[in-house]
Design a protein around this motif. Structure first.
Motif, PDB file in Angstrom:
ATOM      1  N   SER A  71      37.473  41.822  40.227  1.00 45.22           N
ATOM      2  CA  SER A  71      38.739  41.109  40.387  1.00 45.22           C
ATOM      3  C   SER A  71      39.933  42.053  40.243  1.00 45.22           C
ATOM      4  O   SER A  71      40.875  42.005  41.037  1.00 45.22           O
ATOM      5  N   LEU A  72      39.901  42.937  39.241  1.00 44.60           N
ATOM      6  CA  LEU A  72      41.011  43.862  39.031  1.00 44.60           C
ATOM      7  C   LEU A  72      41.121  44.888  40.153  1.00 44.60           C
ATOM      8  O   LEU A  72      42.223  45.218  40.591  1.00 44.60           O
ATOM      9  N   LEU A  73      39.993  45.378  40.636  1.00 48.49           N
ATOM     10  CA  LEU A  73      40.030  46.386  41.695  1.00 48.49           C
ATOM     11  C   LEU A  73      40.412  45.786  43.042  1.00 48.49           C
ATOM     12  O   LEU A  73      41.087  46.435  43.840  1.00 48.49           O
ATOM     13  N   GLU A  74      40.000  44.549  43.319  1.00 50.43           N
ATOM     14  CA  GLU A  74      40.292  43.927  44.604  1.00 50.43           C
ATOM     15  C   GLU A  74      41.669  43.266  44.640  1.00 50.43           C
ATOM     16  O   GLU A  74      42.422  43.439  45.588  1.00 50.43           O
ATOM     17  N   ALA A  75      41.997  42.488  43.611  1.00 50.15           N
ATOM     18  CA  ALA A  75      43.232  41.710  43.628  1.00 50.15           C
ATOM     19  C   ALA A  75      44.331  42.286  42.728  1.00 50.15           C
ATOM     20  O   ALA A  75      45.477  41.888  42.829  1.00 50.15           O
ATOM     21  N   GLY A  76      43.953  43.190  41.826  1.00 42.89           N
ATOM     22  CA  GLY A  76      44.941  43.752  40.919  1.00 42.89           C
ATOM     23  C   GLY A  76      45.253  42.877  39.721  1.00 42.89           C
ATOM     24  O   GLY A  76      46.110  43.200  38.914  1.00 42.89           O
ATOM     25  N   ARG A  77      44.576  41.752  39.612  1.00 42.65           N
ATOM     26  CA  ARG A  77      44.764  40.875  38.458  1.00 42.65           C
ATOM     27  C   ARG A  77      43.474  40.117  38.170  1.00 42.65           C
ATOM     28  O   ARG A  77      42.555  40.137  38.977  1.00 42.65           O
ATOM     29  N   VAL A  78      43.448  39.436  37.038  1.00 49.10           N
ATOM     30  CA  VAL A  78      42.273  38.675  36.627  1.00 49.10           C
ATOM     31  C   VAL A  78      42.771  37.473  35.826  1.00 49.10           C
ATOM     32  O   VAL A  78      43.827  37.536  35.198  1.00 49.10           O
ATOM     33  N   THR A  79      42.027  36.388  35.871  1.00 46.42           N
ATOM     34  CA  THR A  79      42.433  35.206  35.103  1.00 46.42           C
ATOM     35  C   THR A  79      42.071  35.404  33.631  1.00 46.42           C
ATOM     36  O   THR A  79      41.127  36.126  33.293  1.00 46.42           O
ATOM     37  N   ASN A  80      42.828  34.734  32.774  1.00 44.36           N
ATOM     38  CA  ASN A  80      42.539  34.800  31.345  1.00 44.36           C
ATOM     39  C   ASN A  80      41.193  34.166  31.031  1.00 44.36           C
ATOM     40  O   ASN A  80      40.475  34.615  30.145  1.00 44.36           O
ATOM     41  N   GLY A  81      40.825  33.144  31.780  1.00 45.73           N
ATOM     42  CA  GLY A  81      39.520  32.510  31.599  1.00 45.73           C
ATOM     43  C   GLY A  81      38.382  33.473  31.895  1.00 45.73           C
ATOM     44  O   GLY A  81      37.364  33.468  31.208  1.00 45.73           O
ATOM     45  N   LYS A  82      38.561  34.300  32.907  1.00 45.38           N
ATOM     46  CA  LYS A  82      37.533  35.283  33.249  1.00 45.38           C
ATOM     47  C   LYS A  82      37.402  36.334  32.153  1.00 45.38           C
ATOM     48  O   LYS A  82      36.296  36.785  31.845  1.00 45.38           O
ATOM     49  N   LEU A  83      38.518  36.708  31.532  1.00 48.22           N
ATOM     50  CA  LEU A  83      38.473  37.660  30.415  1.00 48.22           C
ATOM     51  C   LEU A  83      37.726  37.056  29.227  1.00 48.22           C
ATOM     52  O   LEU A  83      36.866  37.703  28.621  1.00 48.22           O
TER      53      LEU A  83
END
Length: 102
Positions: A71-83
């Motif tokens: 998610s971070l490499l493709e979109a540059g962000r990640v959801t807090n739920g995913k963390l």
């Protein structure tokens, strides 16, 4: 952190060893340079307000969340739920290995 330790990776789970948050788990969401990373856990430290932490103040754990990394490499962000999910997955995996005696 000694020089023999591997360098941090995006999506890697770390244990904070110094500071107010000592003992807590977080995930590397960005590598600033050879000495600093940005950490978030999706709960107290959200993606939008990560903690800047020196690498010598964290233990790099042997788990990189593939979902967070992608998610971070493709979109540059990640959801807090995913963390939060990635940290709980690591904790559950560690407990399972401990119970199996490994």
């Amino acid at each position: 952190m000694s020089e023999t330790d591997a360098s941090p990776r995006i999506g890697q789970v770390v244990r904070i060893v110094h500071g107010r948050e000592a003992g807590q788990l977080a995930i590397v969401i960005r590598i600033i340079d050879s000495r600093f990373v940005l950490l978030a856990d999706g709960e107290k430290r959200r993606f939008d307000s990560p903690k800047r932490k020196a690498l010598r103040h964290v233990d790099l754990l042997p788990y990189v969340s593939p979902e967070v990394r992608r998610s971070l490499l493709e979109a540059g962000r990640v959801t807090n739920g995913k963390l939060r999910f990635a940290i709980s997955t690591y904790v559950n995996h560690t407990v399972k290995r401990f119970e199996e005696g490994r």
